[in-house]
Design a protein around this motif. Structure first.
Motif, PDB file in Angstrom:
ATOM      1  N   ARG A  29     -45.269 -82.664   7.742  1.00  0.00           N
ATOM      2  CA  ARG A  29     -46.613 -82.079   7.709  1.00  0.00           C
ATOM      3  C   ARG A  29     -47.624 -83.030   7.089  1.00  0.00           C
ATOM      4  N   ALA A  30     -47.170 -83.838   6.139  1.00  0.00           N
ATOM      5  CA  ALA A  30     -48.050 -84.860   5.576  1.00  0.00           C
ATOM      6  C   ALA A  30     -48.342 -85.938   6.612  1.00  0.00           C
ATOM      7  N   ALA A  31     -47.319 -86.336   7.350  1.00  0.00           N
ATOM      8  CA  ALA A  31     -47.499 -87.379   8.367  1.00  0.00           C
ATOM      9  C   ALA A  31     -48.424 -86.920   9.484  1.00  0.00           C
ATOM     10  N   VAL A  32     -48.356 -85.641   9.848  1.00  0.00           N
ATOM     11  CA  VAL A  32     -49.234 -85.104  10.891  1.00  0.00           C
ATOM     12  C   VAL A  32     -50.695 -85.319  10.528  1.00  0.00           C
ATOM     13  N   GLN A  33     -50.991 -85.315   9.231  1.00  0.00           N
ATOM     14  CA  GLN A  33     -52.370 -85.498   8.772  1.00  0.00           C
ATOM     15  C   GLN A  33     -52.805 -86.966   8.753  1.00  0.00           C
ATOM     16  N   GLY A  34     -51.921 -87.851   9.212  1.00  0.00           N
ATOM     17  CA  GLY A  34     -52.260 -89.265   9.260  1.00  0.00           C
ATOM     18  C   GLY A  34     -52.195 -89.957   7.925  1.00  0.00           C
ATOM     19  N   LEU A  35     -51.374 -89.411   6.993  1.00  0.00           N
ATOM     20  CA  LEU A  35     -51.339 -89.938   5.635  1.00  0.00           C
ATOM     21  C   LEU A  35     -50.363 -91.085   5.448  1.00  0.00           C
ATOM     22  N   GLY A  36     -49.634 -91.443   6.490  1.00  0.00           N
ATOM     23  CA  GLY A  36     -48.713 -92.563   6.379  1.00  0.00           C
ATOM     24  C   GLY A  36     -47.497 -92.397   7.256  1.00  0.00           C
ATOM     25  N   VAL A  37     -46.494 -93.236   6.994  1.00  0.00           N
ATOM     26  CA  VAL A  37     -45.235 -93.209   7.741  1.00  0.00           C
ATOM     27  C   VAL A  37     -44.218 -92.416   6.934  1.00  0.00           C
ATOM     28  N   ALA A  38     -43.598 -91.438   7.572  1.00  0.00           N
ATOM     29  CA  ALA A  38     -42.598 -90.604   6.898  1.00  0.00           C
ATOM     30  C   ALA A  38     -41.211 -90.935   7.418  1.00  0.00           C
ATOM     31  N   LEU A  39     -40.255 -90.979   6.494  1.00  0.00           N
ATOM     32  CA  LEU A  39     -38.848 -91.110   6.875  1.00  0.00           C
ATOM     33  C   LEU A  39     -38.230 -89.725   6.755  1.00  0.00           C
ATOM     34  N   VAL A  40     -37.853 -89.126   7.892  1.00  0.00           N
ATOM     35  CA  VAL A  40     -37.418 -87.725   7.890  1.00  0.00           C
ATOM     36  C   VAL A  40     -36.134 -87.544   8.689  1.00  0.00           C
ATOM     37  N   SER A  41     -35.431 -86.476   8.399  1.00  0.00           N
ATOM     38  CA  SER A  41     -34.225 -86.137   9.153  1.00  0.00           C
ATOM     39  C   SER A  41     -34.609 -85.748  10.578  1.00  0.00           C
ATOM     40  N   MET A  42     -33.838 -86.210  11.536  1.00  0.00           N
ATOM     41  CA  MET A  42     -34.160 -86.010  12.945  1.00  0.00           C
ATOM     42  C   MET A  42     -34.334 -84.537  13.326  1.00  0.00           C
ATOM     43  N   PRO A  43     -33.498 -83.607  12.853  1.00  0.00           N
ATOM     44  CA  PRO A  43     -33.699 -82.212  13.247  1.00  0.00           C
ATOM     45  C   PRO A  43     -35.083 -81.663  12.887  1.00  0.00           C
ATOM     46  N   PHE A  44     -35.666 -82.153  11.786  1.00  0.00           N
ATOM     47  CA  PHE A  44     -36.997 -81.708  11.395  1.00  0.00           C
ATOM     48  C   PHE A  44     -38.078 -82.369  12.248  1.00  0.00           C
ATOM     49  N   ALA A  45     -37.810 -83.603  12.676  1.00  0.00           N
ATOM     50  CA  ALA A  45     -38.793 -84.335  13.472  1.00  0.00           C
ATOM     51  C   ALA A  45     -38.879 -83.825  14.901  1.00  0.00           C
ATOM     52  N   VAL A  46     -37.764 -83.313  15.438  1.00  0.00           N
ATOM     53  CA  VAL A  46     -37.704 -82.937  16.855  1.00  0.00           C
ATOM     54  C   VAL A  46     -38.853 -82.035  17.299  1.00  0.00           C
ATOM     55  N   PRO A  47     -39.164 -80.918  16.602  1.00  0.00           N
ATOM     56  CA  PRO A  47     -40.271 -80.062  17.081  1.00  0.00           C
ATOM     57  C   PRO A  47     -41.608 -80.786  17.133  1.00  0.00           C
ATOM     58  N   TYR A  48     -41.875 -81.675  16.176  1.00  0.00           N
ATOM     59  CA  TYR A  48     -43.137 -82.412  16.146  1.00  0.00           C
ATOM     60  C   TYR A  48     -43.182 -83.480  17.234  1.00  0.00           C
ATOM     61  N   LEU A  49     -42.035 -84.118  17.472  1.00  0.00           N
ATOM     62  CA  LEU A  49     -41.980 -85.125  18.532  1.00  0.00           C
ATOM     63  C   LEU A  49     -42.181 -84.479  19.900  1.00  0.00           C
ATOM     64  N   ARG A  50     -41.591 -83.307  20.100  1.00  0.00           N
ATOM     65  CA  ARG A  50     -41.757 -82.605  21.372  1.00  0.00           C
ATOM     66  C   ARG A  50     -43.195 -82.154  21.577  1.00  0.00           C
ATOM     67  N   ALA A  51     -43.836 -81.738  20.479  1.00  0.00           N
ATOM     68  CA  ALA A  51     -45.222 -81.263  20.569  1.00  0.00           C
ATOM     69  C   ALA A  51     -46.216 -82.414  20.657  1.00  0.00           C
ATOM     70  N   GLY A  52     -45.770 -83.623  20.342  1.00  0.00           N
ATOM     71  CA  GLY A  52     -46.650 -84.777  20.390  1.00  0.00           C
ATOM     72  C   GLY A  52     -47.514 -84.962  19.158  1.00  0.00           C
ATOM     73  N   THR A  53     -47.291 -84.144  18.120  1.00  0.00           N
ATOM     74  CA  THR A  53     -48.084 -84.273  16.900  1.00  0.00           C
ATOM     75  C   THR A  53     -47.554 -85.388  16.003  1.00  0.00           C
ATOM     76  N   LEU A  54     -46.339 -85.841  16.263  1.00  0.00           N
ATOM     77  CA  LEU A  54     -45.788 -87.013  15.608  1.00  0.00           C
ATOM     78  C   LEU A  54     -45.151 -87.911  16.661  1.00  0.00           C
ATOM     79  N   GLN A  55     -45.125 -89.201  16.372  1.00  0.00           N
ATOM     80  CA  GLN A  55     -44.464 -90.164  17.235  1.00  0.00           C
ATOM     81  C   GLN A  55     -43.546 -91.029  16.378  1.00  0.00           C
ATOM     82  N   ARG A  56     -42.501 -91.566  17.003  1.00  0.00           N
ATOM     83  CA  ARG A  56     -41.599 -92.429  16.259  1.00  0.00           C
ATOM     84  C   ARG A  56     -42.221 -93.802  16.052  1.00  0.00           C
ATOM     85  N   VAL A  57     -42.122 -94.291  14.828  1.00  0.00           N
ATOM     86  CA  VAL A  57     -42.520 -95.652  14.492  1.00  0.00           C
ATOM     87  C   VAL A  57     -41.270 -96.519  14.617  1.00  0.00           C
TER      88      VAL A  57
END
Length: 307
Positions: free
Chosen positions: A231-259
């Motif tokens: 949720r912090a990364a969605v706001q453009g606050l930086g690069v987050a290192l997160v567990s893949m299961p948590f990233a999946v919904p955001y990656l599918r929605a396009g609100t986060l992208q993999r660096v």
């Protein structure tokens, strides 16, 4: 039957070090548990516990007695549970521990189908991001990663536990020059602090080709949870290192992208944990088999893989 009840009160009290906690788990009063243990001591002619206002401690005789009867009691209880299940469908209260967000995203959606198959099972699900004492806490099963495996506990792998670097689309546009792990050293990092140790773990990044390099992000903030970091990364606050299961919904929605999508962190496996026992209760066996089946049917291992 009264003797068996006294043995159960003794064993549970010894496991948790408290008449009050044993009473809570047995749905009895502390007075009833204490009285039952006292009757057992009179019958055996030895003191099993040293009692004080602060704690309950096994005597030497109590330690020997627990070693001799503890596993036998569990065997009898499992046999009774299996016999009851054999007369019909698996039944009883199913106590399960799972991480809060992970459980809500991936385990709770299974509940309806599970109960339609096993209507006689009553879920008692605990949502907690901390590792639990599976046996001491009276849990039938737990789902998560990174659990210590004490004697008597087994783990069945459900999916890989990969971590990935993510950022918002706006951040990606503004930092298009980031193409190698060396470029991360000047990037604001949203890092995960372990809720168990309070430390920020040093992770090696792994390439698809298995090349490894240290992860160097400039610390901007820390979180104790991958969902919060997303949720912090969605706001453009930086690069987050997160567990893949948590990233999946955001990656599918396009609100986060993999660096650096060719790079990831290896963090073991997501597993289902349960007591190792030949006479595993029917309710536990049903839940373990159902969970493994559903993770395979939904191909969650593939979705959670960063490779």
């Amino acid at each position: 039957m009264e003797y068996f009840s006294s043995l159960e009160c003794f064993v549970r009290s010894a496991e948790v070090g408290s008449f009050a906690e044993a009473a809570r788990r047995l749905s009895l009063t502390p007075a009833a548990v204490g009285k039952s243990v006292a009757k057992l001591e009179i019958r055996l002619g030895v003191r099993l516990f040293q009692r004080s206002t602060r704690k309950l401690t096994l005597t030497e005789a109590g330690q020997r007695f627990l070693a001799e009867v503890g596993s036998s009691l569990n065997t009898i209880q499992h046999a009774v549970a299996n016999l009851a299940s054999a007369q019909g469908s698996p039944a009883g209260t199913l106590k399960v521990s799972v991480g809060t967000i992970f459980g809500c995203l991936y385990v709770m959606p299974l509940l309806g189908e599970f109960l339609s198959r096993y209507p006689a099972i009553t879920p008692d699900w605990h949502f907690d991001n901390r590792q639990v004492d599976l046996i001491g806490g009276g849990f039938d099963a737990a789902i998560g990663g990174g659990f210590d495996l004490p004697q008597g506990v087994v783990a069945r792998k459900l999916a890989p536990a990969h971590r990935v670097l993510v950022a918002s689309p706006d951040w990606m546009l503004a930092n298009a020059h980031v193409s190698h792990p060396d470029d991360l050293s000047e990037c604001d990092g949203i890092l995960i602090r372990s809720p168990q140790t309070g430390r920020i773990r040093s992770w090696p990044l792994i390439h698809r080709t298995q090349e490894q390099t240290p992860l160097r992000l400039k610390l901007r903030m820390t979180m104790s949870d991958s969902e919060a970091a997303c949720r912090a990364a969605v706001q453009g606050l930086g690069v987050a290192l997160v567990s893949m299961p948590f990233a999946v919904p955001y990656l599918r929605a396009g609100t986060l992208q993999r660096v650096l999508p060719d790079w990831y962190v290896e963090d073991g496996s997501i597993c289902i944990y349960y007591s190792e026992h030949k006479l595993l209760p029917g309710k536990t066996r049903a839940f373990v088999d159902f969970t493994i089946e559903q993770f395979a049917r939904q191909e969650l291992a593939r979705h959670f893989s960063a490779v």
